[in-house]
Motif scaffolding. Structure first.
Motif, PDB file in Angstrom:
ATOM      1  N   UNK A  52       0.827  -1.216   0.000  1.00 17.20           N
ATOM      2  CA  UNK A  52       0.000   0.000   0.000  1.00 17.20           C
ATOM      3  C   UNK A  52       0.858   1.262   0.000  1.00 17.20           C
ATOM      4  N   UNK A  53       2.001   1.206   0.693  1.00 15.31           N
ATOM      5  CA  UNK A  53       2.909   2.354   0.708  1.00 15.31           C
ATOM      6  C   UNK A  53       3.568   2.523  -0.662  1.00 15.31           C
ATOM      7  N   UNK A  54       3.946   1.416  -1.312  1.00 17.07           N
ATOM      8  CA  UNK A  54       4.526   1.488  -2.650  1.00 17.07           C
ATOM      9  C   UNK A  54       3.548   2.143  -3.622  1.00 17.07           C
ATOM     10  N   UNK A  55       2.270   1.795  -3.524  1.00 10.89           N
ATOM     11  CA  UNK A  55       1.254   2.392  -4.396  1.00 10.89           C
ATOM     12  C   UNK A  55       1.173   3.897  -4.180  1.00 10.89           C
ATOM     13  N   UNK A  56       1.232   4.333  -2.935  1.00 11.07           N
ATOM     14  CA  UNK A  56       1.196   5.758  -2.613  1.00 11.07           C
ATOM     15  C   UNK A  56       2.429   6.471  -3.195  1.00 11.07           C
ATOM     16  N   UNK A  57       3.587   5.875  -2.997  1.00 12.13           N
ATOM     17  CA  UNK A  57       4.829   6.466  -3.506  1.00 12.13           C
ATOM     18  C   UNK A  57       4.810   6.513  -5.039  1.00 12.13           C
ATOM     19  N   UNK A  58       4.361   5.427  -5.687  1.00 12.91           N
ATOM     20  CA  UNK A  58       4.310   5.392  -7.151  1.00 12.91           C
ATOM     21  C   UNK A  58       3.412   6.494  -7.706  1.00 12.91           C
ATOM     22  N   UNK A  59       2.356   6.802  -7.006  1.00 16.57           N
ATOM     23  CA  UNK A  59       1.407   7.798  -7.504  1.00 16.57           C
ATOM     24  C   UNK A  59       1.821   9.234  -7.189  1.00 16.57           C
TER      25      UNK A  59
END
Length: 137
Positions: A52-59
């Protein structure tokens, strides 16, 4: 760190965007990088982050133009600023952004991601990782 009063609302460009809460005059400094406020995240911590943190960072993060191996994550409304090929701001000198024209109260504030994110491509549905771009020297 945004230096002008803003709010987040639905955007005609993409999802949500950042909007001027008060008029902004042409030439006004609207943003500056503040490492004490904005997060600089080492790329080597990315793989150990929860999905979930990776998704936030990617966006919402982007490779730091002046610190290879780091990602910049703005903790204020700045992270919601949408890309435009005809933006109302100028971020061509990294570390700050200015209004290129008067921005009306209620108008979406936009920037051109290419000015600070080398190799930026708007992916379909914002899929994919930005870690490879940040790792470049």
């Amino acid at each position: 760190m945004l230096l002008v009063s803003t709010y987040v609302a639905a955007s005609e460009i993409e999802g949500v965007g950042v909007f001027a809460a008060a008029p902004i005059g042409k030439g006004a400094v609207i943003w500056r990088l503040d490492p004490g406020f904005d997060r600089l995240i080492p790329v080597d911590t990315y793989d150990s982050m929860p999905e979930t943190m990776k998704e936030l960072i990617d966006r919402y993060a982007y490779p730091s133009p002046d610190k290879p191996g780091y990602l910049v994550y703005e903790v204020d409304n700045g992270r919601f600023m949408n890309h435009s090929d005809t933006p109302n701001t100028d971020f061509s000198v990294y570390g700050g952004g200015t209004a290129t024209r008067d921005i009306a109260r209620g108008e979406e504030i936009t920037c051109n991601y290419h000015e600070f994110y080398e190799g930026f491509e708007l992916p379909p549905h914002h899929e994919g990782s930005i870690v490879e771009a940040a790792a470049r020297p």
